[in-house]
Motif scaffolding. Structure first.
Motif, PDB file in Angstrom:
ATOM      1  N   PRO A  50       0.904  -1.341  -0.090  1.00  0.00           N
ATOM      2  CA  PRO A  50      -0.104   0.038  -0.092  1.00  0.00           C
ATOM      3  C   PRO A  50       0.918   1.185  -0.077  1.00  0.00           C
ATOM      4  CG  PRO A  50      -0.810  -1.456   1.827  1.00  0.00           C
ATOM      5  CD  PRO A  50       0.537  -2.110   1.218  1.00  0.00           C
ATOM      6  N   GLY A  51       0.451   2.428  -0.991  1.00  0.00           N
ATOM      7  CA  GLY A  51       1.020   3.514  -0.566  1.00  0.00           C
ATOM      8  C   GLY A  51       2.306   3.580  -1.534  1.00  0.00           C
ATOM      9  N   GLU A  52       2.515   2.538  -2.262  1.00  0.00           N
ATOM     10  CA  GLU A  52       3.961   2.602  -3.390  1.00  0.00           C
ATOM     11  C   GLU A  52       3.529   2.839  -4.941  1.00  0.00           C
ATOM     12  OE1 GLU A  52       6.594  -0.408  -3.680  1.00  0.00           O
ATOM     13  OE2 GLU A  52       5.244  -1.892  -3.816  1.00  0.00           O
ATOM     14  N   VAL A  53       4.141   3.296  -5.434  1.00  0.00           N
ATOM     15  CA  VAL A  53       4.222   3.297  -6.928  1.00  0.00           C
ATOM     16  C   VAL A  53       5.235   2.171  -7.358  1.00  0.00           C
ATOM     17  CG1 VAL A  53       4.568   4.549  -9.166  1.00  0.00           C
ATOM     18  CG2 VAL A  53       3.368   5.746  -7.077  1.00  0.00           C
ATOM     19  N   HIS A  54       4.643   1.136  -7.926  1.00  0.00           N
ATOM     20  CA  HIS A  54       5.765  -0.035  -8.153  1.00  0.00           C
ATOM     21  C   HIS A  54       5.667   0.102  -9.829  1.00  0.00           C
ATOM     22  CE1 HIS A  54       7.425  -3.878  -7.141  1.00  0.00           C
ATOM     23  NE2 HIS A  54       7.611  -3.839  -8.352  1.00  0.00           N
ATOM     24  N   ALA A  55       6.773   0.382 -10.364  1.00  0.00           N
ATOM     25  CA  ALA A  55       6.805   0.409 -11.685  1.00  0.00           C
ATOM     26  C   ALA A  55       7.416  -0.653 -12.293  1.00  0.00           C
ATOM     27  CB  ALA A  55       8.095   1.208 -12.253  1.00  0.00           C
ATOM     28  N   LEU A  56       6.586  -1.062 -13.375  1.00  0.00           N
ATOM     29  CA  LEU A  56       6.733  -2.508 -14.327  1.00  0.00           C
ATOM     30  C   LEU A  56       7.264  -2.293 -15.585  1.00  0.00           C
ATOM     31  CD1 LEU A  56       6.434  -5.501 -13.381  1.00  0.00           C
ATOM     32  CD2 LEU A  56       4.160  -5.404 -14.707  1.00  0.00           C
ATOM     33  N   LEU A  57       8.589  -2.434 -15.913  1.00  0.00           N
ATOM     34  CA  LEU A  57       9.219  -2.083 -17.139  1.00  0.00           C
ATOM     35  C   LEU A  57       9.642  -3.271 -17.769  1.00  0.00           C
ATOM     36  CD1 LEU A  57      11.586   0.714 -15.720  1.00  0.00           C
ATOM     37  CD2 LEU A  57       9.407   1.037 -16.536  1.00  0.00           C
ATOM     38  N   GLY A  58       9.796  -3.068 -19.291  1.00  0.00           N
ATOM     39  CA  GLY A  58      10.118  -4.163 -20.145  1.00  0.00           C
ATOM     40  C   GLY A  58       9.895  -4.119 -21.429  1.00  0.00           C
ATOM     41  N   GLU A  59      10.481  -4.672 -22.330  1.00  0.00           N
ATOM     42  CA  GLU A  59      10.005  -4.615 -23.817  1.00  0.00           C
ATOM     43  C   GLU A  59       8.676  -4.887 -24.157  1.00  0.00           C
ATOM     44  OE1 GLU A  59      13.370  -4.605 -26.823  1.00  0.00           O
ATOM     45  OE2 GLU A  59      13.838  -6.365 -25.772  1.00  0.00           O
ATOM     46  N   ASN A  60       7.927  -4.500 -24.966  1.00  0.00           N
ATOM     47  CA  ASN A  60       6.594  -5.048 -25.737  1.00  0.00           C
ATOM     48  C   ASN A  60       6.906  -6.555 -25.780  1.00  0.00           C
ATOM     49  OD1 ASN A  60       5.065  -2.877 -25.550  1.00  0.00           O
ATOM     50  ND2 ASN A  60       6.080  -2.113 -27.466  1.00  0.00           N
ATOM     51  N   GLY A  61       6.181  -7.425 -25.421  1.00  0.00           N
ATOM     52  CA  GLY A  61       6.377  -8.821 -25.365  1.00  0.00           C
ATOM     53  C   GLY A  61       6.975  -9.515 -24.192  1.00  0.00           C
ATOM     54  N   ALA A  62       7.530  -8.613 -23.146  1.00  0.00           N
ATOM     55  CA  ALA A  62       8.276  -9.132 -21.990  1.00  0.00           C
ATOM     56  C   ALA A  62       7.460  -9.829 -21.066  1.00  0.00           C
ATOM     57  CB  ALA A  62       9.077  -7.880 -21.360  1.00  0.00           C
ATOM     58  N   GLY A  63       5.954  -9.546 -21.148  1.00  0.00           N
ATOM     59  CA  GLY A  63       5.024 -10.228 -20.075  1.00  0.00           C
ATOM     60  C   GLY A  63       4.360  -9.361 -19.240  1.00  0.00           C
ATOM     61  N   LYS A  64       4.684  -8.002 -19.402  1.00  0.00           N
ATOM     62  CA  LYS A  64       4.221  -7.119 -18.370  1.00  0.00           C
ATOM     63  C   LYS A  64       2.339  -6.935 -18.377  1.00  0.00           C
ATOM     64  CE  LYS A  64       5.805  -3.583 -20.218  1.00  0.00           C
ATOM     65  NZ  LYS A  64       6.361  -3.952 -21.544  1.00  0.00           N
ATOM     66  N   SER A  65       1.823  -6.944 -19.395  1.00  0.00           N
ATOM     67  CA  SER A  65       0.526  -6.715 -19.733  1.00  0.00           C
ATOM     68  C   SER A  65      -0.240  -8.174 -19.346  1.00  0.00           C
ATOM     69  CB  SER A  65       0.124  -6.441 -21.095  1.00  0.00           C
ATOM     70  OG  SER A  65       0.432  -5.264 -21.326  1.00  0.00           O
ATOM     71  N   THR A  66       0.580  -9.321 -19.795  1.00  0.00           N
ATOM     72  CA  THR A  66       0.009 -10.744 -19.436  1.00  0.00           C
ATOM     73  C   THR A  66      -0.084 -10.858 -17.930  1.00  0.00           C
ATOM     74  OG1 THR A  66       0.767 -11.556 -21.362  1.00  0.00           O
ATOM     75  CG2 THR A  66       0.295 -13.064 -19.898  1.00  0.00           C
ATOM     76  N   LEU A  67       1.000 -10.456 -17.218  1.00  0.00           N
ATOM     77  CA  LEU A  67       0.910 -10.644 -15.866  1.00  0.00           C
ATOM     78  C   LEU A  67      -0.240  -9.798 -15.164  1.00  0.00           C
ATOM     79  CD1 LEU A  67       2.620 -11.976 -13.090  1.00  0.00           C
ATOM     80  CD2 LEU A  67       3.890  -9.520 -13.598  1.00  0.00           C
ATOM     81  N   MET A  68      -0.459  -8.455 -15.524  1.00  0.00           N
ATOM     82  CA  MET A  68      -1.466  -7.650 -15.066  1.00  0.00           C
ATOM     83  C   MET A  68      -2.723  -8.064 -15.530  1.00  0.00           C
ATOM     84  SD  MET A  68      -0.336  -5.696 -12.805  1.00  0.00           S
ATOM     85  CE  MET A  68       0.961  -6.987 -12.577  1.00  0.00           C
ATOM     86  N   ASN A  69      -2.969  -8.894 -16.587  1.00  0.00           N
ATOM     87  CA  ASN A  69      -4.258  -9.364 -17.015  1.00  0.00           C
ATOM     88  C   ASN A  69      -4.487 -10.740 -16.226  1.00  0.00           C
ATOM     89  OD1 ASN A  69      -5.087  -7.787 -18.972  1.00  0.00           O
ATOM     90  ND2 ASN A  69      -3.822  -8.988 -20.592  1.00  0.00           N
TER      91      ASN A  69
END
Length: 523
Positions: A50-69
Motif C-alpha cells: 500500500p502507498g507505493e508506486v511500483h513500476a513494471l518495465l520491459g520491452e513489448n512482449g516481455a510479459g508485463k500486460s499478461t501478468l497484469m491481465n
C-alpha cells in the motif's frame, strides 16, 4: 478457487484498507502462463505494498500486460497464485478482482464507442451507480471525470472523443472504484505534456492516499518522477526488483533489452548538408481548422520535428499534408503542387503518413503482416490488376529483415505482434510505397526502449536516402535526439524555429512557455 470460507463472488462492499503497513496488498507468486507452446510469463513473483508506486518495465512482449491481465482476472494462469487484499486464489474473474479492490486502466481503453460517456460509466460501475440517484448521480459521475482530468461531458458519445480523452475516461472509471490496487498500463502514451503532468501528480496523490499503484511504462523520465520500486521483466521472467533510486537509467535499459545501448539516437546529418539544395517540400501560408498561416521548407534528407503542447495544431498539420483534413494554402512536393484535401492524390504524389493511433488508423488488425505491409504498394506487385504473390512476399520479406520485425512468418496476424513490431509494420508499408515524404505522428508511442532505437534508425536511414521526414512528438527528448531542426507550435502557429545547438529540451520548453501567439478565431 479461493481459500476455504472466502467467496469472492459475493463481495459487494468496498474492500478493507486494514492491511498492516508494509504488507503486500497485491501478491503474485510463481505465476506461469503459456499461449500454445510459447511461455508468456514463467515463475513470476511480484509484491506491491500500500502507498507505493511500483513500476513494471520491459520491452513489448516481455510479459508485463499478461501478468497484469492475470492479476485483473482477464487471463487464468497455468500455475501460481494471486492474492489481493489478503484473499488468496488460483485464478479470478474480472468481477472478482474488481470486488477485491483491483482496478486496471488498459493501454487500449475498454470502452463502447457507440454509447455515451454516461452509459459507459454505468456499464462499468453498476453497483456504484445504484448508490446515487437523480441529479446526485450525474454530479458524482462528473466529479470522477473532473478528478481524472477528462474534459468530456456525460452526454458525449465516446466515438467522438480524442484518444487522450478516452484514456482519461478509462482512468475516471478506475478511480471511481476507490481501489486498493490501481494498475496503469502506459497511461500517458496518448497524452500531451500538460496532461502528462496532471497524470503524474494524480498518481502521486493516489499513492499517498494508501492505494498501491502498478505503473507500466516505457518512459524512464516519468518513472523516475513517481516510482518507489521497479521490477524489470524480460522474456517473461523478472530480471530484477529494486528501489528506483538503486538503479541508473543505463542499468535499467540493459536489464530491459539484455544488452547495453551505447547510442539511442543515430548520428544527425552535418549542419551544412542542406546548403545549395533545392527544397523537396515547400509549404506556403497553409491554414486549417487547428492551425493558421504555416510556412516551411524541407531539404532532402532532413528530419524536422514539431513540438508544442498537445492540441496546438501540430497533428492537424500532418493530417492536412497527408490529405486527410481540408486546408488552404500551397504545398509543393518536388516542385509539383499537391491538391489539398485528397488523401488519394497525396499518396500518389509520394506522401506516407504514420498515424499516432496505429490500431484505429494504422493497421487492419484482422489481417496478416504481409497484407498490412503491402497495402499501399499493391500496384508494384501486380500485373493487369492481378497480384503476383511471389513478388509481394519478396518485397514484404525484404522489409521484415530490414526493419527487424520479430516474427516467424509474414503471414502472422498483425494483432499478435507487440506494439513495437506493429509500428514497424506501419513503417514497412510506408517504405514499400517508395515515399518522397514521410509524416510521422508520435512514431514511438507505446513502444519499448529497444524498438524505439530501431525506429529512430529506420527514420534516419530513410532520411539518408534523401527522403525528408516530419515528426510530431510529445517527447521533447525524442525530438532533441532525432531531429535536425525543430518548429515549436503554439495555438496553431509556428512560434519559433530551433536549429543547431538550439535543438534542446530546454529551448523547446522555453519557446513553449514564453509563446505569445493567439489562436485564430474560427468563423
Amino acid at each position: 478457487m479461493s481459500e476455504p470460507g472466502t467467496d469472492t463472488t459475493m463481495m459487494t462492499t468496498a474492500p478493507s484498507r486494514g492491511a498492516a503497513p508494509g504488507d503486500p496488498v497485491l501478491r503474485l507468486t510463481d505465476v506461469t502462463k503459456h499461449f500454445g507452446p510459447v511461455a508468456a510469463i514463467t515463475g513470476v513473483t511480484l509484491d506491491v505494498v500500500p502507498g507505493e508506486v511500483h513500476a513494471l518495465l520491459g520491452e513489448n512482449g516481455a510479459g508485463k500486460s499478461t501478468l497484469m491481465n492475470v492479476a485483473s482476472g482477464s487471463i487464468a494462469p497455468d500455475s501460481g497464485t494471486i492474492e489481493i487484499g489478503g484473499v488468496l486464489a488460483d485464478a479470478l474473474s474480472p468481477a472478482e478482482a474488481q470486488a477485491l479492490g483491483l482496478a486496471i486502466v488498459r493501454q487500449h481503453p475498454a470502452l463502447l464507442p457507440d454509447l455515451t460517456v454516461f452509459e459507459n460509466m454505468a456499464v462499468a460501475l453498476p453497483a456504484l451507480m445504484r448508490e446515487h440517484t437523480g441529479d446526485e448521480r450525474a454530479t458524482w459521475l462528473q466529479a470522477q471525470l473532473d478528478r481524472a482530468g477528462c474534459r468530456a461531458r456525460l452526454g458525449d458519445r465516446v466515438e467522438d472523443l480524442s484518444v487522450a480523452q478516452r484514456q482519461l475516461l478509462e482512468l475516471a472509471k478506475a478511480l471511481a472504484q476507490d481501489p486498493l490496487v490501481l494498475v496503469l498500463d502506459e497511461p500517458t502514451a496518448p497524452l500531451g505534456a500538460d496532461m502528462v503532468e496532471h497524470m503524474l501528480a494524480l498518481v502521486r496523490e493516489i499513492a499517498a492516499s494508501g492505494t498501491a499503484v502498478v505503473y507500466i511504462s516505457h518512459r524512464l523520465p516519468e518513472v523516475r518522477l513517481i516510482a518507489d520500486r521497479v521490477s524489470v521483466l524480460r522474456d517473461g521472467t523478472v530480471r530484477a526488483t529494486a528501489a528506483m533510486s538503486a538503479l541508473s537509467d543505463d542499468e535499467i535499459v540493459e536489464l530491459i533489452v539484455g544488452r547495453s545501448i551505447d547510442a539511442v539516437f543515430p548520428d544527425k546529418r552535418p549542419a551544412d548538408a542542406a546548403a545549395g539544395q533545392a527544397p523537396v517540400l515547400e509549404v506556403e501560408h497553409l491554414s486549417g481548422g487547428e492551425f493558421d498561416d504555416v510556412s516551411l521548407r524541407l531539404a532532402p534528407g532532413e528530419i524536422v520535428g514539431i513540438a508544442g503542447i498537445a492540441g496546438s495544431g501540430q497533428a492537424a498539420l500532418l493530417r492536412a499534408l497527408a490529405g486527410l483534413e481540408r486546408a488552404s494554402g500551397t504545398v509543393r512536393l518536388n516542385g509539383a503542387e499537391l491538391k489539398l484535401g485528397s488523401e488519394r492524390r497525396a499518396h500518389a504524389a509520394g506522401v506516407a503518413y504514420l498515424p499516432s493511433d496505429r490500431h484505429e488508423e494504422g493497421l487492419m488488425m484482422g489481417l496478416s503482416i504481409r497484407e498490412n505491409a503491402s497495402l499501399s504498394s499493391l500496384e508494384r506487385v501486380a500485373r493487369s490488376g492481378i497480384i503476383k504473390g511471389a513478388a509481394e512476399r519478396r518485397s514484404v520479406e525484404g522489409q521484415r529483415e530490414a526493419l527487424n520485425i520479430r516474427t516467424e512468418s509474414i503471414e502472422t496476424p498483425v494483432s499478435s505482434l507487440s506494439g513495437g513490431n506493429q509500428q514497424k509494420v506501419v513503417l514497412a508499408r510506408a517504405m514499400l510505397a517508395q515515399p518522397k515524404l514521410i509524416l510521422a505522428d508520435e512514431p514511438t508511442q507505446g513502444v519499448d526502449a529497444g524498438a524505439r532505437v530501431e525506429i529512430y534508425r529506420i527514420l534516419r536511414e530513410a532520411a539518408d536516402q534523401g527522403i525528408p521526414v516530419i515528426v510530431v512528438s510529445s517527447d521533447s527528448l525524442e525530438l532533441e535526439g532525432l531531429c535536425d531542426r525543430i518548429l515549436v507550435f503554439s495555438r496553431g502557429h509556428v512560434e519559433q524555429e530551433l536549429t543547431g545547438d538550439q535543438v534542446t529540451e530546454a529551448e523547446m520548453a522555453r519557446a513553449i512557455v514564453t509563446a505569445t501567439s493567439l489562436r485564430r478565431e474560427q468563423p
